[in-house]
Design an enzyme around this catalytic site. Structure first.
Site, mmCIF file in Angstrom:
data_model
loop_
_atom_site.group_PDB
_atom_site.id
_atom_site.type_symbol
_atom_site.label_atom_id
_atom_site.label_comp_id
_atom_site.label_asym_id
_atom_site.label_seq_id
_atom_site.Cartn_x
_atom_site.Cartn_y
_atom_site.Cartn_z
ATOM 1 N N HIS A 138 0.876 -1.175 0.000
ATOM 2 C CA HIS A 138 0.000 0.000 0.000
ATOM 3 C C HIS A 138 0.918 1.231 0.000
ATOM 4 O O HIS A 138 2.035 1.178 0.517
ATOM 5 C CB HIS A 138 -0.835 -0.064 1.281
ATOM 6 C CG HIS A 138 -1.876 0.992 1.423
ATOM 7 N ND1 HIS A 138 -1.588 2.271 1.834
ATOM 8 C CD2 HIS A 138 -3.218 0.956 1.230
ATOM 9 C CE1 HIS A 138 -2.706 2.978 1.897
ATOM 10 N NE2 HIS A 138 -3.718 2.204 1.533
ATOM 11 N N ASP A 215 3.200 -4.882 7.687
ATOM 12 C CA ASP A 215 1.983 -4.078 7.599
ATOM 13 C C ASP A 215 0.809 -5.039 7.790
ATOM 14 O O ASP A 215 0.472 -5.817 6.891
ATOM 15 C CB ASP A 215 1.936 -3.385 6.229
ATOM 16 C CG ASP A 215 0.648 -2.606 6.035
ATOM 17 O OD1 ASP A 215 -0.243 -2.675 6.909
ATOM 18 O OD2 ASP A 215 0.523 -1.928 4.994
ATOM 19 N N GLN A 218 -4.454 -5.455 6.886
ATOM 20 C CA GLN A 218 -5.475 -6.419 6.460
ATOM 21 C C GLN A 218 -5.387 -7.715 7.284
ATOM 22 O O GLN A 218 -6.404 -8.297 7.641
ATOM 23 C CB GLN A 218 -5.309 -6.753 4.967
ATOM 24 C CG GLN A 218 -5.464 -5.558 4.032
ATOM 25 C CD GLN A 218 -6.872 -4.974 4.029
ATOM 26 O OE1 GLN A 218 -7.852 -5.636 4.358
ATOM 27 N NE2 GLN A 218 -6.986 -3.703 3.652
ATOM 28 N N LYS A 241 -10.414 -0.769 10.162
ATOM 29 C CA LYS A 241 -10.669 -1.976 9.350
ATOM 30 C C LYS A 241 -11.066 -3.150 10.238
ATOM 31 O O LYS A 241 -11.536 -4.170 9.764
ATOM 32 C CB LYS A 241 -9.426 -2.345 8.538
ATOM 33 C CG LYS A 241 -9.050 -1.277 7.498
ATOM 34 C CD LYS A 241 -7.851 -1.707 6.697
ATOM 35 C CE LYS A 241 -7.154 -0.553 6.007
ATOM 36 N NZ LYS A 241 -7.868 -0.016 4.855
ATOM 37 N N CYS A 379 -4.547 2.545 -3.717
ATOM 38 C CA CYS A 379 -3.300 3.036 -3.081
ATOM 39 C C CYS A 379 -2.161 2.046 -3.303
ATOM 40 O O CYS A 379 -1.362 1.785 -2.381
ATOM 41 C CB CYS A 379 -3.484 3.293 -1.591
ATOM 42 S SG CYS A 379 -4.652 4.591 -1.242
HETATM 43 C C1 LIG Z 1 -2.398 -2.958 3.398
HETATM 44 C C2 LIG Z 1 -2.704 -1.586 3.924
HETATM 45 N N1 LIG Z 1 -1.718 -0.869 4.486
HETATM 46 C C3 LIG Z 1 -1.944 0.338 4.986
HETATM 47 C C4 LIG Z 1 -3.179 0.940 4.917
HETATM 48 C C5 LIG Z 1 -3.356 2.323 5.473
HETATM 49 O O1 LIG Z 1 -4.231 2.340 6.554
HETATM 50 P P1 LIG Z 1 -4.655 3.735 7.210
HETATM 51 O O2 LIG Z 1 -5.131 4.601 6.076
HETATM 52 O O3 LIG Z 1 -5.747 3.391 8.146
HETATM 53 O O4 LIG Z 1 -3.470 4.309 7.884
HETATM 54 C C6 LIG Z 1 -4.224 0.252 4.309
HETATM 55 C C7 LIG Z 1 -5.552 0.877 4.159
HETATM 56 O O5 LIG Z 1 -6.203 0.756 3.147
HETATM 57 C C8 LIG Z 1 -3.982 -1.049 3.804
HETATM 58 O O6 LIG Z 1 -4.955 -1.762 3.231
#
Ligand SMILES: Cc1ncc(COP(=O)(O)O)c(C=O)c1O
Length: 421
Positions: A138, A215, A218, A241, A379
């Site tokens: 992401h 990360d 998910q 999430k 993203c």
């Molecule tokens: C794999 C992953 N990493 C990071 C994020 C970023 O999360 P946040 O916007 O809540 O900081 C997301 C959110 O879509 C994600 O799916």
């Protein structure tokens, strides 16, 4: 472009006995809504999940009954709120199976947690050092590293993704050398659903000694996470999430990492003493929590974790897997529809492409049928480029989804195809 899904065709007809999905759905007020005159079919939980009454009430309850600023008061409300706030830290510790609550820092979400590690860790790097990320990240696990590599002079190396949407472990192994200082990788892809094999990464020669950031945005939702078993140094996730409020997430940093890293933001709460010419810092984890935190949202995150823990995690995983299988089976019947991401180990996220139709148009037509999916680059532009696509549509399943909803999604897609092609 990846071939269509031809993998597991098992359709699990029965919801695991320990889950009562009707009762679970009844806890989510928003799921009772209609969209365009049809029952809402919410398949966008990978972007943000809906909230059960338990979480809504927990946040509202803070403001109604026991709210004050944390950590600095001597009155009853301040003490009660501080107690609830710190209890949420213990909820996160238990949820991740961290050894100590002092390894948990509250952040606004994954993005802030990754930025915290990036900005502090990179201060310890020298030009010529290397950090490895992957093409399935992401943007929140890409952009901080690019910005800092430009400033600090370390090199960013990219682990590749195979045609099936799996990490290319061999190519990754080839990137590891004695200048590798950190590997920062997603535990589960938000586009492909791929669950990366962390033990396999750790087994790559040389990696055992390299700090590893996962990360878990998910994976924390769909898998039972154990940071000790994962053998990771950093793990980040985001509460919204995980059926929790937006604005609260967490960073896990193993052992003495928080002591070793310099502070991130400066301000109130993170100090021990401030003099005219110098500052001493609060003990960890408070050293990393400058300013007034998202008090009610953090307490709501704790509530979300306790809500998730009420349900058998294996049963939840099986249910979500069964929903995905059911949808995949239906999608396989639609001509010109390609599923993007066919990894062996895949969570309940389906990205897809309908030949001759733009994903945005597909998503808009699905919305007419009450079906909420996401469309765009999610993203993850480097991944999109690797796939030869600019966008996909994405359906993501959660604990509260049903087989009827998986079918409604497939039916709506069939109608969309007739309309668009
Ligand atoms: C794999 C992953 N990493 C990071 C994020 C970023 O999360 P946040 O916007 O809540 O900081 C997301 C959110 O879509 C994600 O799916």
């Amino acid at each position: 472009m990846f071939a269509g899904w031809r993998g597991r065709m098992t359709v699990h007809k029965n919801i695991p006995a320990s889950l009562n999905i009707d009762a679970i759905r009844a806890e989510f007020p928003i799921l009772q809504r209609e969209i365009n005159g049809r029952p809402l079919v919410y398949l966008d939980s990978a972007a943000s999940a809906q909230k059960p009454e338990f979480v809504i009430e927990s946040v509202a309850g803070v403001y109604r009954a026991s709210y004050a600023n944390v950590h600095r008061g001597l009155h009853t409300l301040a003490n009660e709120t501080t107690e609830a706030f710190e209890a949420a830290r213990e909820d996160v510790r238990r949820f991740l199976n961290a050894k100590s609550a002092n390894e948990i820092v509250f952040t606004r979400g994954s993005t802030e947690a990754i930025n915290l590690v990036a900005h502090t860790f990179c201060q310890m790097l020298a030009p010529g050092d290397e950090i490895i990320i992957s093409r399935m990240e992401h943007h929140s696990n890409i952009v901080p590293w690019i910005l800092l590599s430009e400033k600090n002079g370390f090199a960013l190396k990219w682990a590749d993704v195979t045609e099936a949407g799996e990490l290319d472990y061999e190519q990754l192994a080839g990137l590891v050398n004695d200048r590798t200082r950190l590997i920062a990788i997603t535990h589960m892809s938000n586009v492909l659903g791929t669950v990366n094999d962390i033990a396999r990464i750790r087994a790559i020669p040389g990696v055992a000694e390299i700090p590893l950031l996962l990360d878990g945005s998910q994976s924390a939702v769909h898998l039972a996470v154990d940071v000790q078993a994962l053998d990771c140094d950093f793990f980040v996730f985001t509460g919204h999430k995980l059926y929790g409020p937006s604005g609260a997430g967490a960073l896990y940093a193993r052992g003495d990492w928080l002591d070793r890293l310099p502070p991130y933001m400066g301000g109130g709460e993170m100090i021990a003493d401030v003099f005219e010419d110098r500052v001493t810092f609060a003990d960890v984890p408070h050293k990393f929590e400058a300013g007034t935190p998202a008090i009610a949202d953090v307490i709501g995150l704790g509530a979300a974790i306790r809500w998730v823990e009420r349900h058998d995690r294996v049963a939840v995983m099986e249910h979500e897997r069964a929903l995905m299988d059911r949808a995949m089976t239906g999608l396989a019947e639609i001509d010109g529809l390609t599923v993007i991401g066919t990894a062996q180990d895949k969570g309940a996220i389906i990205s897809f492409h309908m030949e001759g139709a733009h994903p945005h148009d597909v998503a808009q037509i699905l919305d007419k049928y009450g079906v909420a999916v996401r469309a765009g680059h999610h993203c993850a532009q480097p991944l999109m480029r690797r796939l030869g696509l600019s966008a996909t549509a994405r359906a993501s399943f959660a604990l509260y989804n049903t087989f009827e909803e998986a079918d409604a999604f497939v039916d709506a897609l069939k109608k969309a195809r007739k309309f668009l092609i």
